[in-house]
Design a protein around this motif. Structure first.
Motif, short mmCIF file in Angstrom:
data_model
loop_
_atom_site.label_atom_id
_atom_site.label_comp_id
_atom_site.label_asym_id
_atom_site.label_seq_id
_atom_site.Cartn_x
_atom_site.Cartn_y
_atom_site.Cartn_z
N VAL A 62 120.01 81.20 103.92
CA VAL A 62 121.12 80.34 103.43
C VAL A 62 121.30 80.08 102.03
N PRO A 63 120.13 80.04 101.22
CA PRO A 63 120.19 79.90 99.83
C PRO A 63 121.04 81.08 99.07
N SER A 64 120.89 82.18 99.70
CA SER A 64 121.54 83.48 99.06
C SER A 64 123.26 83.23 98.96
N LEU A 65 123.68 82.39 99.87
CA LEU A 65 125.34 82.03 99.88
C LEU A 65 125.51 81.17 98.74
N LEU A 66 124.78 80.64 98.31
CA LEU A 66 125.09 79.64 96.85
C LEU A 66 124.46 80.28 95.68
N SER A 67 123.37 81.01 95.60
CA SER A 67 122.59 81.27 94.46
C SER A 67 122.69 82.69 94.36
N PRO A 68 122.53 83.19 93.25
CA PRO A 68 122.36 84.80 93.07
C PRO A 68 120.99 85.22 93.23
N THR A 69 121.11 86.35 93.67
CA THR A 69 119.72 86.94 94.43
C THR A 69 119.00 88.14 93.20
N TRP A 70 120.10 88.43 92.43
CA TRP A 70 119.50 89.32 91.10
C TRP A 70 120.11 89.09 89.63
N GLU A 71 119.33 89.10 88.75
CA GLU A 71 119.88 88.88 87.26
C GLU A 71 119.53 89.79 86.42
N MET A 72 120.25 90.03 85.43
CA MET A 72 119.84 91.28 84.13
C MET A 72 120.22 90.65 82.97
N SER A 73 119.20 90.68 82.00
CA SER A 73 119.47 90.07 80.73
C SER A 73 119.31 91.31 79.84
N VAL A 74 120.43 91.25 78.62
CA VAL A 74 120.13 92.04 77.60
C VAL A 74 119.84 91.43 76.28
N SER A 75 118.80 91.57 75.56
CA SER A 75 118.67 91.03 74.33
C SER A 75 118.38 91.99 73.11
N ASP A 76 118.20 91.28 71.92
CA ASP A 76 118.17 92.07 70.78
C ASP A 76 116.51 91.91 70.62
N ARG A 77 115.86 93.01 70.47
CA ARG A 77 114.33 93.00 70.38
C ARG A 77 114.18 92.55 68.97
N GLU A 78 114.84 92.97 67.98
CA GLU A 78 114.35 92.39 66.85
C GLU A 78 114.74 90.83 66.35
N HIS A 79 115.91 90.37 66.84
CA HIS A 79 116.02 88.76 66.44
C HIS A 79 115.84 88.05 67.88
N GLY A 80 115.68 88.64 69.12
CA GLY A 80 115.41 87.99 70.11
C GLY A 80 116.38 87.11 70.73
N SER A 81 117.78 87.23 70.29
CA SER A 81 118.83 86.87 70.87
C SER A 81 119.39 87.55 72.13
N VAL A 82 119.88 86.70 72.97
CA VAL A 82 120.51 87.24 74.40
C VAL A 82 122.00 87.54 74.02
N LEU A 83 122.03 88.96 74.18
CA LEU A 83 123.58 89.50 74.15
C LEU A 83 124.30 89.48 75.41
#
Length: 226
Positions: free
Chosen positions: A26-47
């Protein structure tokens, strides 16, 4: 011991496992089951960040959380909802009915949900292996399952076990004619009741106690004096 064995191998254990598996999905109906983030290694900001639901929804945001896309899959959502409702009804029928159609309906409903969940989980686990060490020059890519994804993975295992126990219970009920479930406490079979009453009837026709001792007394004392 027989009662405990019948309970653990009967429809109540398999039905309970199936119900647990449904609730974990049931929780997978409302919430995502997978996530991906891309960030800048030098500055650490999430792109950018991306979330995926097992039924087909994809949401992506860019810098400062600006939403880039939010695509839904209504057909995929409808399919998983129908399977969940059918599985719940199947569990109820499985636990309440002793007929052959009840066993088949419950087994098919839970089996369909198990197959659907197992497919999405295997796809997600395969992606996690492939994307474990991704990253371009100067960028860091992180992927992984969410809490809802972990619950759905556990649901796949529980549902597979539930289907196996349901098959075992159905085969046992078919072999015993539906008499596999233990009887209520305090009520035994007719043979058991007759067996308990048998000792009271064994005295019929027996000679009175001590009858073999009746007869003239033997004076052993006089013979010893002689």
């Amino acid at each position: 011991m027989s009662t405990v064995r019948d309970w653990f191998t009967g429809r109540w254990l398999s039905g309970g496992l199936a119900l647990l598996g449904v609730l974990l999905v049931v929780p997978s109906l409302l919430s995502p089951t997978w996530e991906m983030s891309v960030s800048d290694r030098e500055h650490g900001s999430v792109l950018s960040r991306q979330w995926e639901w097992s039924w087909g929804r994809v949401r992506q945001t860019g810098l400062e959380g600006v939403e880039l896309r939010d695509e839904w899959n209504p057909v995929g959502l409808a399919v998983i909802v129908v399977l969940l409702v059918a599985a719940l009804a199947g569990v109820a029928v499985w636990a309440a009915r002793r007929g052959a159609w009840g066993r088949v309906a419950g087994l098919v409903a839970v089996g369909l949900l198990a197959g659907r969940v197992l497919t999405t989980v295997s796809d997600r686990v395969g992606r996690s292996i492939d994307e474990m060490d991704q990253g371009a020059s100067g960028l860091s890519v992180r992927t992984g399952m969410t809490s809802a994804g972990s619950l759905e993975t556990a649901a796949a295992v529980v549902l597979v076990v539930a289907v196996a126990t349901m098959v075992f219970a159905a085969l046992r009920d078919e072999r015993t004619g539906g008499a596999g479930d233990p009887e209520p406490s305090g009520h035994g079979t007719r043979e058991a009741r007759v067996g308990r009453a048998a000792p009271a009837d064994e005295t019929v026709g027996l000679r009175p106690p001590g009858e073999h001792l009746s007869g003239p007394a033997v004076d052993l004392v006089e013979e010893e004096r002689g």
